[in-house]
Design a protein around this motif. Sequence first.
Motif, PDB file in Angstrom:
ATOM      1  N   LYS A  66       2.692   2.149  -3.328  1.00  0.00           N
ATOM      2  CA  LYS A  66       1.876   2.631  -4.436  1.00  0.00           C
ATOM      3  C   LYS A  66       1.328   4.024  -4.196  1.00  0.00           C
ATOM      4  O   LYS A  66       0.633   4.561  -5.032  1.00  0.00           O
ATOM      5  CB  LYS A  66       0.722   1.659  -4.682  1.00  0.00           C
ATOM      6  N   ALA A  67       1.638   4.639  -3.066  1.00  0.00           N
ATOM      7  CA  ALA A  67       1.100   5.963  -2.757  1.00  0.00           C
ATOM      8  C   ALA A  67       1.509   6.956  -3.830  1.00  0.00           C
ATOM      9  O   ALA A  67       2.676   7.100  -4.149  1.00  0.00           O
ATOM     10  CB  ALA A  67       1.595   6.418  -1.393  1.00  0.00           C
ATOM     11  N   GLU A 107       0.931   6.814  -7.029  1.00  0.00           N
ATOM     12  CA  GLU A 107       1.084   6.238  -8.364  1.00  0.00           C
ATOM     13  C   GLU A 107      -0.268   5.997  -9.006  1.00  0.00           C
ATOM     14  O   GLU A 107      -1.277   5.937  -8.317  1.00  0.00           O
ATOM     15  CB  GLU A 107       1.798   4.887  -8.278  1.00  0.00           C
ATOM     16  N   ILE A 132       0.832  -1.203   0.000  1.00  0.00           N
ATOM     17  CA  ILE A 132       0.000   0.000   0.000  1.00  0.00           C
ATOM     18  C   ILE A 132       0.864   1.250   0.000  1.00  0.00           C
ATOM     19  O   ILE A 132       0.660   2.160  -0.784  1.00  0.00           O
ATOM     20  CB  ILE A 132      -0.972  -0.002   1.197  1.00  0.00           C
ATOM     21  N   SER A 133       1.866   1.314   0.857  1.00  0.00           N
ATOM     22  CA  SER A 133       2.696   2.518   0.940  1.00  0.00           C
ATOM     23  C   SER A 133       3.572   2.688  -0.293  1.00  0.00           C
ATOM     24  O   SER A 133       3.876   3.803  -0.687  1.00  0.00           O
ATOM     25  CB  SER A 133       3.559   2.503   2.205  1.00  0.00           C
ATOM     26  N   CYS A 168      -5.599   8.067  -9.614  1.00  0.00           N
ATOM     27  CA  CYS A 168      -4.521   8.736  -8.899  1.00  0.00           C
ATOM     28  C   CYS A 168      -4.858  10.217  -8.789  1.00  0.00           C
ATOM     29  O   CYS A 168      -5.418  10.795  -9.719  1.00  0.00           O
ATOM     30  CB  CYS A 168      -3.217   8.571  -9.665  1.00  0.00           C
ATOM     31  N   SER A 203      -3.224   4.013  -7.378  1.00  0.00           N
ATOM     32  CA  SER A 203      -3.096   4.072  -5.921  1.00  0.00           C
ATOM     33  C   SER A 203      -4.359   4.595  -5.250  1.00  0.00           C
ATOM     34  O   SER A 203      -4.495   4.516  -4.045  1.00  0.00           O
ATOM     35  CB  SER A 203      -1.904   4.947  -5.514  1.00  0.00           C
ATOM     36  N   CYS A 204      -5.284   5.140  -6.026  1.00  0.00           N
ATOM     37  CA  CYS A 204      -6.512   5.708  -5.471  1.00  0.00           C
ATOM     38  C   CYS A 204      -7.711   4.892  -5.959  1.00  0.00           C
ATOM     39  O   CYS A 204      -8.087   4.998  -7.128  1.00  0.00           O
ATOM     40  CB  CYS A 204      -6.656   7.165  -5.902  1.00  0.00           C
ATOM     41  N   CYS A 241       1.705  11.436 -10.750  1.00  0.00           N
ATOM     42  CA  CYS A 241       0.673  10.719 -11.506  1.00  0.00           C
ATOM     43  C   CYS A 241       0.828  11.046 -12.990  1.00  0.00           C
ATOM     44  O   CYS A 241       0.193  11.977 -13.489  1.00  0.00           O
ATOM     45  CB  CYS A 241      -0.720  11.141 -11.052  1.00  0.00           C
TER      46      CYS A 241
END
Length: 93
Positions: free
Chosen positions: A23-24, A26, A20-21, A65, A29-30, A77
């Motif tokens: 992909k923050a 990227e 998870i961290s 993202c 990631s959302c 992004c």
Amino acid sequence: MGNSPTAYIIFLIVVLQLVISSKAGEEGSCPLEECPNECGRRCELASAYDTCIKYCYICCIKCLCVPSGTYGHKEECPCYNNWKTRKGTSKCP
């Protein structure tokens, strides 16, 4: 000693947190359900709030993202950063 279920669960939690961290910020990631919150954060200081929210939602849905902060950081992004209008300006706030 054998593998305990508790140790295995703790290991899985640690691995998930790392994924998870990492992909923050990227693409991807959302999750879609986070787009309203992320766009609210991104547009909170915008003078044209309604326009900012509208285009942020469109961009978030396509790119999954939203850059950090309320301005800039679009390099986090690439999809969000590179999506342009017909006039060549940035589509995403």
